[in-house]
Write an enzyme that holds these catalytic residues in place. Structure first.
Site, PDB file in Angstrom:
ATOM      1  N   VAL A  52       0.800  -1.215   0.000  1.00 62.29           N
ATOM      2  CA  VAL A  52       0.000   0.000   0.000  1.00 62.29           C
ATOM      3  C   VAL A  52       0.843   1.281   0.000  1.00 62.29           C
ATOM      4  O   VAL A  52       0.316   2.358  -0.252  1.00 62.29           O
ATOM      5  CB  VAL A  52      -0.967  -0.013   1.208  1.00 62.29           C
ATOM      6  CG1 VAL A  52      -0.239   0.330   2.505  1.00 62.29           C
ATOM      7  CG2 VAL A  52      -2.149   0.919   0.990  1.00 62.29           C
ATOM      8  N   TYR A  53       2.147   1.175   0.257  1.00 63.35           N
ATOM      9  CA  TYR A  53       2.987   2.370   0.232  1.00 63.35           C
ATOM     10  C   TYR A  53       3.070   2.903  -1.197  1.00 63.35           C
ATOM     11  O   TYR A  53       3.731   2.315  -2.063  1.00 63.35           O
ATOM     12  CB  TYR A  53       4.400   2.066   0.753  1.00 63.35           C
ATOM     13  CG  TYR A  53       4.472   1.671   2.205  1.00 63.35           C
ATOM     14  CD1 TYR A  53       3.412   1.891   3.078  1.00 63.35           C
ATOM     15  CD2 TYR A  53       5.606   1.061   2.728  1.00 63.35           C
ATOM     16  CE1 TYR A  53       3.474   1.525   4.416  1.00 63.35           C
ATOM     17  CE2 TYR A  53       5.692   0.702   4.071  1.00 63.35           C
ATOM     18  CZ  TYR A  53       4.616   0.929   4.907  1.00 63.35           C
ATOM     19  OH  TYR A  53       4.696   0.559   6.230  1.00 63.35           O
ATOM     20  N   GLN A  54       2.369   4.020  -1.425  1.00 65.12           N
ATOM     21  CA  GLN A  54       2.293   4.640  -2.760  1.00 65.12           C
ATOM     22  C   GLN A  54       1.769   3.654  -3.811  1.00 65.12           C
ATOM     23  O   GLN A  54       2.235   3.625  -4.943  1.00 65.12           O
ATOM     24  CB  GLN A  54       3.638   5.230  -3.200  1.00 65.12           C
ATOM     25  CG  GLN A  54       4.044   6.495  -2.464  1.00 65.12           C
ATOM     26  CD  GLN A  54       4.317   6.283  -0.992  1.00 65.12           C
ATOM     27  OE1 GLN A  54       3.488   6.610  -0.138  1.00 65.12           O
ATOM     28  NE2 GLN A  54       5.489   5.726  -0.683  1.00 65.12           N
ATOM     29  N   ARG A  55       0.825   2.813  -3.357  1.00 63.96           N
ATOM     30  CA  ARG A  55       0.185   1.842  -4.255  1.00 63.96           C
ATOM     31  C   ARG A  55       1.223   1.018  -5.030  1.00 63.96           C
ATOM     32  O   ARG A  55       1.144   0.861  -6.243  1.00 63.96           O
ATOM     33  CB  ARG A  55      -0.775   2.533  -5.226  1.00 63.96           C
ATOM     34  CG  ARG A  55      -2.067   3.089  -4.602  1.00 63.96           C
ATOM     35  CD  ARG A  55      -3.064   1.974  -4.330  1.00 63.96           C
ATOM     36  NE  ARG A  55      -4.323   2.470  -3.779  1.00 63.96           N
ATOM     37  CZ  ARG A  55      -5.400   2.754  -4.517  1.00 63.96           C
ATOM     38  NH1 ARG A  55      -5.370   2.601  -5.830  1.00 63.96           N
ATOM     39  NH2 ARG A  55      -6.509   3.166  -3.937  1.00 63.96           N
ATOM     40  N   LYS A  79       3.860  -6.230   3.301  1.00 70.27           N
ATOM     41  CA  LYS A  79       2.601  -6.408   4.031  1.00 70.27           C
ATOM     42  C   LYS A  79       1.421  -6.420   3.073  1.00 70.27           C
ATOM     43  O   LYS A  79       1.493  -5.880   1.966  1.00 70.27           O
ATOM     44  CB  LYS A  79       2.401  -5.280   5.056  1.00 70.27           C
ATOM     45  CG  LYS A  79       3.580  -5.025   5.948  1.00 70.27           C
ATOM     46  CD  LYS A  79       3.294  -3.894   6.931  1.00 70.27           C
ATOM     47  CE  LYS A  79       4.562  -3.305   7.496  1.00 70.27           C
ATOM     48  NZ  LYS A  79       5.308  -2.481   6.509  1.00 70.27           N
TER      49      LYS A  79
END
Length: 338
Positions: A52-55, A79
């Site tokens: 999810v970090y910057q998709r 994750k």
């Protein structure tokens, strides 16, 4: 940098882990690669990210960096949980999303396996049995080596471990919670459960968004504009500075600064060193927007606080325990008396 076993598993990781949440946002790819190079040159082997970090951009940046490295020398953790698209099943911990998410992470990272695959948040909408059974199949298929969890309660962690044990599934070997000198609630239940279950603790936000670096001092009225802490306060939509601006915070900050001056270290190094000495902690996750910023955190390795310094930090960061922890703490070494 020393290598430590992750909980009771046989996996060795460096005593500091590099967090990559800023990659692709505050840190461009060239600087991100310099951060990773600096970390690896210091003996760091443990890299943490999330889809999810910057998709997915953070994973892609790491993947391109990995092409110039020996894959087996590194422990790559990512994750799953965050929403990665508009479809109804583009997030959470359902079987459908996990199976899709792990394939996407493998592709972005440019690797055939993930060393540590972590559930990012407890999913109250999916049966935990579905999640754990799916994660187990990923280990058996060789796509994932070890499993970890983040952001869950002690009862949720215990339930997960019990179910894994009962069904012969792979258990969690790590826990990623918020833990630092200003946030010690993990010690009430999560740390004892982790110790009993052989789960290694890898704390996130070990410097509490910069509060333990010494840059905030008593008398200030706001965080530095444009910082991660400033954005976090804006996202909360409340007066986060006022919530942190209290006597306990400044007592802790001043104790960290005083110990740092005495030890000839920076406040950040002292705060990280204290955390490295806590029971059950394997490797704090340090973030850095630049390689220069990372150098300060790397100075937490290779030395020890004195017992007296540790005690001063313990005392400064203590807070009154709520029930039932106050009663349990009082009688921890003896039986209650009538």
């Amino acid at each position: 940098m020393k290598q430590r076993f992750l909980g009771r598993s046989g996996l060795r990781v460096s005593e500091l882990c590099i967090g990559t949440m800023t990659f692709g946002q505050d840190t461009d790819e060239a600087e991100a690669h310099r951060v990773l190079d600096t970390f690896a040159e210091a003996g760091g082997t443990f890299v943490d990210t999330a889809d999810v970090y910057q998709r997915g951009v953070s994973e892609e940046i790491i993947g391109r960096w990995l092409k110039g490295r020996r894959r087996d020398d590194l422990v790559i953790a990512t994750k799953v949980f965050g929403t990665m698209g508009e479809a109804p099943n583009a997030g959470g911990l359902s079987r459908k999303h996990i199976v899709r998410a792990v394939e996407d992470s493998l592709r972005r990272l440019g690797t055939d396996h993930i060393d540590l695959y972590q559930t990012h948040v407890w999913d109250a909408t999916t049966p935990v049995e579905e999640t754990l059974a799916t994660l187990d199949t990923l280990v058996k298929a060789g796509k994932v080596r070890y499993l970890g969890a983040s952001n869950l309660s002690a009862s949720q962690l215990q339930r997960s471990q019990d179910l894994a044990r009962r069904n012969g599934w792979e258990p969690y070997v790590s826990l990623q919670p918020l833990y630092n000198l200003l946030a010690r609630e993990v010690e009430w239940e999560l740390a004892p459960v982790s110790l009993a279950e052989g789960v290694g603790i890898i704390p996130w936000s070990p410097l509490q968004g910069g509060w333990l670096t010494g840059k905030y001092r008593r008398g200030m009225t706001a965080v530095e504009p444009g910082t991660r802490e400033a954005r976090y306060q804006q996202e909360l939509g409340r007066e986060a500075w006022r919530e942190r601006d209290d006597e306990r915070t400044w007592r802790v900050v001043e104790a960290v600064v005083a110990v740092a001056e005495e030890a000839g270290r920076t406040p950040a190094q002292v705060a990280l060193r204290w955390l490295l000495g806590r029971p059950g902690v394997t490797a704090p996750i340090v973030g850095a927007r630049t390689a220069a910023q990372l150098t300060d955190s790397l100075g937490a390795a290779g030395w020890e606080l004195t017992p007296e310094q540790t005690a001063r930090l313990d005392t400064a960061s203590e807070r009154p325990l709520p029930y039932p922890y106050d009663v349990l703490h009082r009688f921890r070494d003896r039986e209650p008396q009538d």
